[in-house]
Design a protein around this motif. Structure first.
Motif, PDB file in Angstrom:
ATOM      1  N   ILE A   9      12.689  69.131  22.802  1.00 13.40           N
ATOM      2  CA  ILE A   9      12.381  69.036  24.236  1.00 13.40           C
ATOM      3  C   ILE A   9      12.810  67.677  24.776  1.00 13.40           C
ATOM      4  O   ILE A   9      13.473  67.580  25.818  1.00 13.40           O
ATOM      5  N   SER A  10      12.447  66.622  24.066  1.00 10.45           N
ATOM      6  CA  SER A  10      12.849  65.275  24.474  1.00 10.45           C
ATOM      7  C   SER A  10      14.365  65.127  24.459  1.00 10.45           C
ATOM      8  O   SER A  10      14.968  64.549  25.374  1.00 10.45           O
TER       9      SER A  10
ATOM     10  N   ALA B 167      20.453  66.256  29.229  1.00 10.84           N
ATOM     11  CA  ALA B 167      20.675  66.723  30.598  1.00 10.84           C
ATOM     12  C   ALA B 167      21.037  65.561  31.517  1.00 10.84           C
ATOM     13  O   ALA B 167      21.938  65.667  32.354  1.00 10.84           O
ATOM     14  N   LYS B 168      20.349  64.443  31.338  1.00  8.97           N
ATOM     15  CA  LYS B 168      20.648  63.260  32.150  1.00  8.97           C
ATOM     16  C   LYS B 168      22.024  62.704  31.791  1.00  8.97           C
ATOM     17  O   LYS B 168      22.826  62.373  32.671  1.00  8.97           O
TER      18      LYS B 168
ATOM     19  N   ALA C 130      13.470  69.692  38.117  1.00  9.03           N
ATOM     20  CA  ALA C 130      14.337  69.780  36.940  1.00  9.03           C
ATOM     21  C   ALA C 130      13.696  69.089  35.745  1.00  9.03           C
ATOM     22  O   ALA C 130      13.746  69.603  34.620  1.00  9.03           O
ATOM     23  N   SER C 131      13.089  67.939  35.975  1.00  9.00           N
ATOM     24  CA  SER C 131      12.432  67.212  34.880  1.00  9.00           C
ATOM     25  C   SER C 131      11.252  68.009  34.332  1.00  9.00           C
ATOM     26  O   SER C 131      11.045  68.091  33.117  1.00  9.00           O
ATOM     27  N   ALA C 132      10.469  68.605  35.246  1.00  9.83           N
ATOM     28  CA  ALA C 132       9.335  69.424  34.805  1.00  9.83           C
ATOM     29  C   ALA C 132       9.821  70.641  34.033  1.00  9.83           C
ATOM     30  O   ALA C 132       9.220  71.043  33.023  1.00  9.83           O
TER      31      ALA C 132
ATOM     32  N   LEU D   1      21.527  67.131  35.966  1.00 10.64           N
ATOM     33  CA  LEU D   1      20.485  67.086  36.992  1.00 10.64           C
ATOM     34  C   LEU D   1      21.056  67.150  38.406  1.00 10.64           C
ATOM     35  O   LEU D   1      20.565  67.918  39.245  1.00 10.64           O
ATOM     36  N   PRO D   2      22.110  66.383  38.725  1.00  9.18           N
ATOM     37  CA  PRO D   2      22.706  66.541  40.064  1.00  9.18           C
ATOM     38  C   PRO D   2      23.262  67.943  40.297  1.00  9.18           C
ATOM     39  O   PRO D   2      23.201  68.466  41.407  1.00  9.18           O
ATOM     40  N   LEU D   3      23.788  68.549  39.246  1.00  7.93           N
ATOM     41  CA  LEU D   3      24.319  69.905  39.375  1.00  7.93           C
ATOM     42  C   LEU D   3      23.190  70.893  39.667  1.00  7.93           C
ATOM     43  O   LEU D   3      23.327  71.786  40.509  1.00  7.93           O
ATOM     44  N   ALA D   4      22.071  70.731  38.978  1.00  6.21           N
ATOM     45  CA  ALA D   4      20.911  71.591  39.237  1.00  6.21           C
ATOM     46  C   ALA D   4      20.378  71.370  40.650  1.00  6.21           C
ATOM     47  O   ALA D   4      19.939  72.316  41.313  1.00  6.21           O
ATOM     48  N   GLN D   5      20.435  70.122  41.108  1.00  8.33           N
ATOM     49  CA  GLN D   5      19.971  69.816  42.460  1.00  8.33           C
ATOM     50  C   GLN D   5      20.811  70.549  43.501  1.00  8.33           C
ATOM     51  O   GLN D   5      20.289  71.035  44.508  1.00  8.33           O
ATOM     52  N   LYS D   6      22.115  70.657  43.262  1.00  8.39           N
ATOM     53  CA  LYS D   6      22.990  71.378  44.190  1.00  8.39           C
ATOM     54  C   LYS D   6      22.632  72.862  44.259  1.00  8.39           C
ATOM     55  O   LYS D   6      23.009  73.553  45.206  1.00  8.39           O
TER      56      LYS D   6
END
Length: 226
Positions: free
Chosen positions: A148-149, A155-156, A174-176, A161-166
């Motif tokens: 998990i860690s 991912a970072k 995304a972090s959760a 993360l920016p891709l998921a934000q889009k």
């Protein structure tokens, strides 16, 4: 004189109203079903194309670039169902599959397409992280802390993360998502199910329930509905 008065009357009446525009045709939202193996997109009863794939697999990326535009159109037209079944090979696969599960169903297929289209950038970002001593040490520490860690750190590093934000996820969401053990267990189970079903590499395609030779993208496209 009568013609002059008629013209004046038209001017005073103002411009003639344009005919109302016809409403744009509405497309029904694509049905998305989650199973223990992955996600199925499309209308119930349409022929099913299933793909076992790794998000980091270059061969999968080549197929995605060639077939996804056609597949996406057929799914939206109700002529095809498409199942995406994650198969873990590359380090970033787990994180990407977890994020896919958290993206809203209506945007999930588009997120998968975007990830596959950016394989080169993701690979370059991970290489840059590995080349940097500090980043490499941080990734190693995260790996020691558990999957998990490690998924969160990858991912970072990969720029996921920016891709998921889009595609609708905030950074906090995304972090959760990446910290959610249930999502990770689902991904683990999906991968194990694929292996129990005899999948040994990617991409592996199933057409109408039967495994087919991988062949070329053109071979696959020739099988699909018109």
């Amino acid at each position: 004189m009568k013609a002059l008065l008629a013209g004046l009357a038209l001017l005073l009446a103002g411009p003639v109203a344009a005919a109302p525009a016809k409403p744009a045709a509405k497309m029904s939202p694509v049905t998305v079903i989650e199973t223990g193996e992955g996600w199925t997109f499309g209308k119930a009863g349409a022929p099913l194309l299933a793909e076992y794939a790794s998000y980091g697999c270059p061969h999968c990326g080549q197929f995605a670039g060639a077939i996804f535009p056609r597949v996406d159109g057929l799914v939206k037209a109700g002529k095809l169902r498409f199942a995406w079944r994650p198969f873990l090979i590359f380090p970033q696969d787990r994180a990407t599959a977890v994020l896919t599960r958290c993206v809203a169903p209506a945007r999930r297929l588009a997120f998968i397409e975007a990830v596959m289209a950016q394989q080169t950038e993701i690979k370059a970002a991970l290489k840059a992280a590995d080349d940097d001593e500090t980043s490499r040490a941080a990734l190693y520490e995260a790996e020691l802390a558990g999957p998990i860690s490690h998924a969160g750190a990858l991912a970072k590093a990969a720029g996921l993360l920016p891709l998921a934000q889009k595609h609708g996820l905030t950074t906090m969401q995304a972090s959760a998502c990446l910290s959610n053990a249930a999502h990770h267990q689902w991904v683990t189970n999906a991968d194990m199910t694929a292996r129990l079903n005899g999948v040994t590499g990617t991409p592996t395609f199933m057409w109408k329930g039967a495994k087919i030779p991988t062949g070329t993208p053109d071979d696959l496209l020739a099988m699909l509905p018109q």
